[in-house]
Scaffold this active site. Structure first.
Site, PDB file in Angstrom:
ATOM      1  N   GLY A  33      54.574  40.391 131.453  1.00 38.97           N
ATOM      2  CA  GLY A  33      55.653  40.903 132.294  1.00 38.97           C
ATOM      3  C   GLY A  33      55.385  42.311 132.798  1.00 38.97           C
ATOM      4  CB  CYS A  34      54.242  45.355 131.073  1.00 40.80           C
ATOM      5  SG  CYS A  34      55.629  45.429 129.899  1.00 40.80           S
ATOM      6  CB  THR A  35      50.251  42.642 133.567  1.00 40.93           C
ATOM      7  OG1 THR A  35      49.745  43.096 132.304  1.00 40.93           O
ATOM      8  CG2 THR A  35      49.107  42.529 134.560  1.00 40.93           C
TER       9      THR A  35
END
Length: 262
Positions: free
Chosen positions: A159-161
Site C-alpha cells: 500500500g505504501c509503495t
C-alpha cells in the site's frame, strides 16, 4: 471589621470607668454619712434615732459591695467581648494573609492543544532524511516552495509503495504548481534509502521514529502505528489541507487535485 471591634472595646472601657467612679462616690457618701451620725451621737442628740457608728459603717460597706457586684455583672458582657474580639493587629495580619494567598494562587492551566489543523503553522521540528541521516527542518522546507507531505505506515509494503509511486508519477505536475513532495514515516534512514532507490522515487523520505511530527499532524495510531495521510502546506508554512486515514489511491488523487485546482 477590626475597626468596629476596637470601637466597641473602647466604649466598654469608658463605661467601666464611669461605673467605677459612681461606686467610689457612693462609698464616700456613705462613709461621710456614717461619720456625721457618729459625731451627732457624741454630742448627745438623737442617740435613740441614729444607728451606732459601727452599724452605719457596715451599711455603707454593704451598699458599696452591692453596687460593686452590680457593676461586675454589668461589666461581664463587655469583658467577654474583649476576649472574643480578635486583636486589631491580628485582624490586619489575617487580611494580609488572605491577600497574599490570592496573589500566590496559580494561574488557570491552559487546555492542551490537539493535532494541527488547516490554517496552523507547521512546527519547526528537525528530522533525519534517507540521505545518510542528514537532518532537515520541515518549516525550512516550506520557506521557498509549497510541500505535500505523504505519510505512510511502513516502507516497502504494497500500500505504501502504491501511494509513493503514484505521487512520484505526478511529481512534475505538482512541482509545476510550486509544490514539492516528501515522504514521512517512522522507518529508519537505511530502510527509507533502500526503498527509495528500489522504486526510483524523485523526493526524499523523512524519518520520525519518535512520532513527533506524525503526532503533531494527527496521523499517529496508538500504540505504535501510523494512519496513511497527506498534508498540503503552502509556501511559508501554513497548512492548507489535511487528509487523515485514507487509501493510497485517494491520497494520490486528493493531493494532486487540491494543488492543481487551486
Amino acid at each position: 471589621g477590626a475597626k468596629a471591634v476596637a470601637e466597641k472595646v473602647r466604649q466598654a472601657r469608658e463605661e467601666d470607668e464611669e461605673k467605677s467612679e459612681a461606686v467610689h462616690e457612693a462609698a464616700l457618701e456613705a462613709a461621710a454619712a456614717a461619720r456625721a451620725r457618729a459625731e451627732h451621737a457624741e454630742e448627745g442628740t438623737g442617740t435613740e434615732d441614729a444607728p451606732p457608728a459601727d452599724a452605719a459603717e457596715k451599711d455603707a460597706a454593704a451598699a458599696a459591695m452591692e453596687e460593686g457586684e452590680e457593676k461586675k455583672n454589668d461589666d461581664a458582657p463587655a469583658e467577654q467581648a474583649k476576649v472574643d474580639a480578635p486583636p486589631v493587629e491580628e485582624a490586619k495580619n489575617d487580611s494580609a494573609s488572605a491577600e497574599a494567598a490570592k496573589g500566590s494562587a496559580p494561574p488557570p492551566t491552559e487546555a492542551k492543544k490537539g493535532p494541527l489543523a488547516v490554517g496552523d503553522m507547521v512546527p519547526d521540528i528537525m528530522l533525519s532524511t534517507d540521505e545518510d541521516g542528514k537532518s532537515v527542518s520541515l518549516l525550512e522546507l516550506t520557506m521557498e516552495r509549497g510541500l505535500v507531505v505523504a505519510i505512510y505506515p511502513k516502507a516497502n509494503t504494497p500500500g505504501c509503495t502504491k501511494q509513493m509511486c503514484g505521487l512520484n508519477e505526478n511529481l512534475a505536475t505538482l512541482q509545476a504548481k510550486g509544490y514539492d513532495v516528501i515522504g514521512l514515516s517512522a522507518d529508519k534512514p537505511k530502510s527509507q534509502a533502500s526503498w527509495r532507490a528500489k522504486h526510483s522515487l524523485g523526493f526524499n523520505l523523512l524519518c520520525d521514529p519518535d512520532y513527533r511530527l506524525i503526532k503533531e499532524l494527527g496521523a499517529f495510531k496508538a500504540p505504535a502505528g501510523i494512519k496513511r495521510s497527506h498534508v498540503v502546506i503552502a509556501k511559508g508554512g501554513i497548512i492548507e489541507d489535511i487528509r487523515i486515514q485514507i487509501s493510497p489511491a485517494d491520497s494520490i488523487a486528493g493531493a494532486t487535485a487540491f494543488v492543481t485546482e487551486k
